[in-house]
Design a protein around this motif. Structure first.
Motif, PDB file in Angstrom:
ATOM      1  N   VAL A 192       0.879  -1.243  -0.103  1.00 40.67           N
ATOM      2  CA  VAL A 192       0.121   0.024  -0.027  1.00 40.67           C
ATOM      3  C   VAL A 192       0.861   1.140   0.132  1.00 40.67           C
ATOM      4  O   VAL A 192       1.964   1.355   0.981  1.00 40.67           O
ATOM      5  CB  VAL A 192      -0.776   0.021   1.153  1.00 40.67           C
ATOM      6  N   PRO A 193       0.545   2.252  -0.696  1.00 46.04           N
ATOM      7  CA  PRO A 193       1.336   3.429  -0.774  1.00 46.04           C
ATOM      8  C   PRO A 193       1.341   4.157   0.479  1.00 46.04           C
ATOM      9  O   PRO A 193       0.293   3.949   1.424  1.00 46.04           O
ATOM     10  CB  PRO A 193       0.842   4.276  -1.742  1.00 46.04           C
ATOM     11  N   ALA A 194       2.447   4.739   0.897  1.00 47.32           N
ATOM     12  CA  ALA A 194       2.573   5.414   2.173  1.00 47.32           C
ATOM     13  C   ALA A 194       1.360   6.396   2.322  1.00 47.32           C
ATOM     14  O   ALA A 194       0.980   6.891   3.555  1.00 47.32           O
ATOM     15  CB  ALA A 194       3.790   6.146   2.442  1.00 47.32           C
ATOM     16  N   ARG A 195       0.854   7.013   1.717  1.00 42.08           N
ATOM     17  CA  ARG A 195      -0.037   8.053   1.497  1.00 42.08           C
ATOM     18  C   ARG A 195      -1.234   7.541   0.548  1.00 42.08           C
ATOM     19  O   ARG A 195      -0.733   7.196  -0.811  1.00 42.08           O
ATOM     20  CB  ARG A 195       0.533   9.403   1.159  1.00 42.08           C
ATOM     21  N   VAL A 196      -2.548   7.420   0.969  1.00 46.46           N
ATOM     22  CA  VAL A 196      -3.456   7.462   0.113  1.00 46.46           C
ATOM     23  C   VAL A 196      -4.450   8.672   0.137  1.00 46.46           C
ATOM     24  O   VAL A 196      -4.911   9.077   1.354  1.00 46.46           O
ATOM     25  CB  VAL A 196      -4.401   6.258   0.585  1.00 46.46           C
ATOM     26  N   GLU A 197      -4.589   9.080  -0.943  1.00 50.03           N
ATOM     27  CA  GLU A 197      -5.556  10.307  -1.174  1.00 50.03           C
ATOM     28  C   GLU A 197      -7.056  10.047  -1.072  1.00 50.03           C
ATOM     29  O   GLU A 197      -7.365   8.854  -1.439  1.00 50.03           O
ATOM     30  CB  GLU A 197      -5.008  11.022  -2.576  1.00 50.03           C
ATOM     31  N   ASP A 198      -7.848  10.892  -0.841  1.00 48.82           N
ATOM     32  CA  ASP A 198      -9.227  11.093  -0.898  1.00 48.82           C
ATOM     33  C   ASP A 198      -9.938   9.969   0.003  1.00 48.82           C
ATOM     34  O   ASP A 198     -11.092   9.395  -0.150  1.00 48.82           O
ATOM     35  CB  ASP A 198      -9.629  10.293  -2.347  1.00 48.82           C
ATOM     36  N   VAL A 199      -9.046   9.651   1.277  1.00 50.07           N
ATOM     37  CA  VAL A 199      -9.639   9.014   2.393  1.00 50.07           C
ATOM     38  C   VAL A 199      -9.348   9.807   3.655  1.00 50.07           C
ATOM     39  O   VAL A 199      -8.376  10.101   3.795  1.00 50.07           O
ATOM     40  CB  VAL A 199      -9.196   7.605   2.454  1.00 50.07           C
ATOM     41  N   TYR A 200     -10.654  10.377   4.127  1.00 51.37           N
ATOM     42  CA  TYR A 200     -10.462  11.366   5.313  1.00 51.37           C
ATOM     43  C   TYR A 200     -11.027  10.685   6.439  1.00 51.37           C
ATOM     44  O   TYR A 200     -12.108  10.035   6.327  1.00 51.37           O
ATOM     45  CB  TYR A 200     -10.950  12.794   5.132  1.00 51.37           C
ATOM     46  N   PRO A 201     -10.428  10.619   7.644  1.00 49.56           N
ATOM     47  CA  PRO A 201      -9.252  11.198   8.011  1.00 49.56           C
ATOM     48  C   PRO A 201      -7.903  10.130   7.942  1.00 49.56           C
ATOM     49  O   PRO A 201      -6.929  10.539   7.778  1.00 49.56           O
ATOM     50  CB  PRO A 201      -9.234  11.800   9.430  1.00 49.56           C
ATOM     51  N   ASP A 202      -8.328   8.824   7.780  1.00 48.99           N
ATOM     52  CA  ASP A 202      -7.416   7.877   7.625  1.00 48.99           C
ATOM     53  C   ASP A 202      -8.214   6.530   6.972  1.00 48.99           C
ATOM     54  O   ASP A 202      -9.413   6.642   7.102  1.00 48.99           O
ATOM     55  CB  ASP A 202      -6.463   7.308   8.541  1.00 48.99           C
ATOM     56  N   LEU A 203      -7.366   5.538   6.559  1.00 48.10           N
ATOM     57  CA  LEU A 203      -8.392   4.342   6.094  1.00 48.10           C
ATOM     58  C   LEU A 203      -8.977   3.644   7.249  1.00 48.10           C
ATOM     59  O   LEU A 203     -10.325   3.324   6.954  1.00 48.10           O
ATOM     60  CB  LEU A 203      -6.922   3.607   5.776  1.00 48.10           C
ATOM     61  N   VAL A 204      -8.718   3.600   8.405  1.00 54.58           N
ATOM     62  CA  VAL A 204      -9.347   2.809   9.328  1.00 54.58           C
ATOM     63  C   VAL A 204     -10.430   3.718   9.846  1.00 54.58           C
ATOM     64  O   VAL A 204     -11.764   2.918  10.356  1.00 54.58           O
ATOM     65  CB  VAL A 204      -8.351   2.461  10.664  1.00 54.58           C
ATOM     66  N   HIS A 205     -10.459   4.979  10.012  1.00 52.39           N
ATOM     67  CA  HIS A 205     -11.537   5.781  10.375  1.00 52.39           C
ATOM     68  C   HIS A 205     -12.215   6.515   9.194  1.00 52.39           C
ATOM     69  O   HIS A 205     -12.733   7.716   9.454  1.00 52.39           O
ATOM     70  CB  HIS A 205     -11.201   6.712  11.385  1.00 52.39           C
ATOM     71  N   ALA A 258     -16.191   4.168  -0.217  1.00 51.82           N
ATOM     72  CA  ALA A 258     -15.483   4.638  -1.167  1.00 51.82           C
ATOM     73  C   ALA A 258     -14.203   4.012  -0.627  1.00 51.82           C
ATOM     74  O   ALA A 258     -12.997   3.818  -1.487  1.00 51.82           O
ATOM     75  CB  ALA A 258     -15.390   6.220  -0.859  1.00 51.82           C
ATOM     76  N   ALA A 259     -13.785   3.963   0.670  1.00 52.88           N
ATOM     77  CA  ALA A 259     -12.460   3.446   1.078  1.00 52.88           C
ATOM     78  C   ALA A 259     -12.153   1.989   0.619  1.00 52.88           C
ATOM     79  O   ALA A 259     -11.161   1.654   0.498  1.00 52.88           O
ATOM     80  CB  ALA A 259     -12.360   3.696   2.841  1.00 52.88           C
ATOM     81  N   VAL A 260     -13.417   1.157   0.760  1.00 48.45           N
ATOM     82  CA  VAL A 260     -13.234  -0.033   0.291  1.00 48.45           C
ATOM     83  C   VAL A 260     -12.775  -0.312  -1.268  1.00 48.45           C
ATOM     84  O   VAL A 260     -12.088  -0.761  -1.680  1.00 48.45           O
ATOM     85  CB  VAL A 260     -14.722  -0.905   0.487  1.00 48.45           C
ATOM     86  N   ALA A 261     -13.402   0.573  -1.977  1.00 50.90           N
ATOM     87  CA  ALA A 261     -13.099   0.772  -3.371  1.00 50.90           C
ATOM     88  C   ALA A 261     -11.877   1.080  -3.796  1.00 50.90           C
ATOM     89  O   ALA A 261     -11.117   0.596  -4.772  1.00 50.90           O
ATOM     90  CB  ALA A 261     -14.346   1.570  -4.146  1.00 50.90           C
ATOM     91  N   ILE A 262     -11.377   1.919  -2.973  1.00 51.84           N
ATOM     92  CA  ILE A 262      -9.940   2.567  -3.147  1.00 51.84           C
ATOM     93  C   ILE A 262      -9.105   1.405  -2.978  1.00 51.84           C
ATOM     94  O   ILE A 262      -8.106   1.075  -3.737  1.00 51.84           O
ATOM     95  CB  ILE A 262      -9.660   3.842  -2.273  1.00 51.84           C
ATOM     96  N   CYS A 263      -9.054   0.684  -1.658  1.00 54.82           N
ATOM     97  CA  CYS A 263      -8.430  -0.213  -1.095  1.00 54.82           C
ATOM     98  C   CYS A 263      -8.384  -1.445  -2.069  1.00 54.82           C
ATOM     99  O   CYS A 263      -7.480  -2.393  -1.987  1.00 54.82           O
ATOM    100  CB  CYS A 263      -8.483  -0.556   0.166  1.00 54.82           C
ATOM    101  N   SER A 264      -9.289  -1.681  -2.779  1.00 52.85           N
ATOM    102  CA  SER A 264      -9.352  -2.816  -3.809  1.00 52.85           C
ATOM    103  C   SER A 264      -8.466  -2.935  -4.618  1.00 52.85           C
ATOM    104  O   SER A 264      -8.100  -3.878  -5.384  1.00 52.85           O
ATOM    105  CB  SER A 264     -10.721  -2.904  -4.329  1.00 52.85           C
TER     106      SER A 264
END
Length: 341
Positions: free
Chosen positions: A248-261, A267-273
């Protein structure tokens, strides 16, 4: 299985008075503890919520999972913890961590090991009524110290796990329930306890995402941001031990405030796919989480207890809704199997 305690994480995502109904339901169904996370921009104030929960319940244990000593000065935490413990004597655990989602959104860094060590020492002194030296000139104490407050430290990396075993009254393991990673984390915590002359025994709480389901493949898809976050934050080697290889990249754009929260979980599920396949998500659910039927979850809980785990902290996926379904399914289907009712 009477020795194994089951707790549930309840994010303070609603008014404190409304959260009490959720805590009461957990109490009615026989869960042992409710743990509240602390993140000042994401949720309501954790000690306000704890106060409402203490006043609105009679038996169930309460805890922070976790607060920190970066956004809150240890003397402030000591006063708040004492205030909750007075209302729920013998029921409150103060869980501490390095900061994570409390410090990141406001540009602070996480607590370092030396800061945690000193902060815990300060907390213990103040909670016992002893004086503490603040700076070069000031010595102060907490007026009206209350009931004893156990301090449990959350940890995942080897150094913090040893520190937690050394100075904590208990350790909250953030490594999931995969046998290999759990064994390694438990060993580090016990090393710390032994080095402090406390013996190898230390109360262990394991945090695990949980869903009672007979369709793991569908449910596991929701875990992709969690799996990606672990890989992003130095846990790729742990995942690889279970055959899960995620980059996974060190920084993931378009997810606020972070992946877990993430506020927009779908949208986060789709990005992380892009990095976590459906197969990897299922593997993660089966290895690190408690996803499956009530019988399967009960079997895994028995295995955890046999490995020395005293409490399991169950989490649902998401941060901005209450774990109503998780509380109901665990209370109505898992607990009766686990406790022979």
């Amino acid at each position: 299985m009477s020795g194994l305690r089951l707790g549930v994480r309840v994010p303070p995502c609603a008014r404190a008075d409304r959260l009490v109904d959720t805590v009461r339901r957990a109490e009615e169904l026989g869960l042992d503890r409710v743990w509240f996370p602390d993140s000042q921009l994401l949720w309501r104030d954790v000690f306000t919520v704890l106060t409402a929960a203490a006043l609105g319940t009679e038996r169930i244990g309460l805890g922070t999972a976790v607060t920190n000593l970066a956004t809150r000065h240890p003397s402030v935490v000591a006063s708040a913890a004492r205030s909750v413990a007075e209302l729920a004597p013998g029921r409150f655990i103060l869980g501490l961590g390095v900061g994570n989602s409390s410090v990141g959104p406001i540009g602070l860094r996480q607590s370092r090991a030396a800061e945690l060590r000193e902060g815990v020492a300060m907390l213990r002194a103040l909670l016992s009524g002893a004086e503490w030296q603040f700076g070069d000139r000031v010595r102060s104490r907490l007026r009206d110290p209350g009931p004893e407050v156990p301090i449990h430290l959350a940890a995942s990396g080897p150094r913090n796990l040893r520190l937690a075993g050394e100075i904590g009254d208990g350790v909250i393991l953030l490594s999931g329930i995969s046998p290999a990673t759990l064994a390694a984390a438990t060993a580090r915590a016990r090393e710390g306890a032994a080095a402090a002359g406390r013996g190898a025994a230390v109360p262990l709480t394991v945090s695990a995402f949980c869903a009672v389901t007979d369709d793991i493949a569908t449910a596991a898809r929701q875990l992709k941001p969690v799996c990606a976050s672990i890989a992003q934050n130095g846990g790729a080697d742990f995942l690889a031990l279970a055959g899960i290889r995620v980059h996974v990249p060190a920084r993931v754009e378009d997810v606020y405030p972070d992946l877990v929260h993430a506020e927009d979980w779908e949208a986060a599920v789709a990005i992380c796919s892009a990095w976590v396949s459906d197969e990897a998500a299922v593997r993660f659910a089966e290895e690190f989480c408690l996803f499956g039927t009530a019988d399967a979850i009960a079997d895994r809980l028995r295995t955890l207890h046999a490995a020395g785990v005293g409490e399991v902290l169950l989490q649902h996926v998401g941060s901005y809704d209450l774990p109503t379904e998780l509380i109901e399914t665990v209370g109505m289907s898992v607990l009766p199997v686990l406790r022979g009712r």
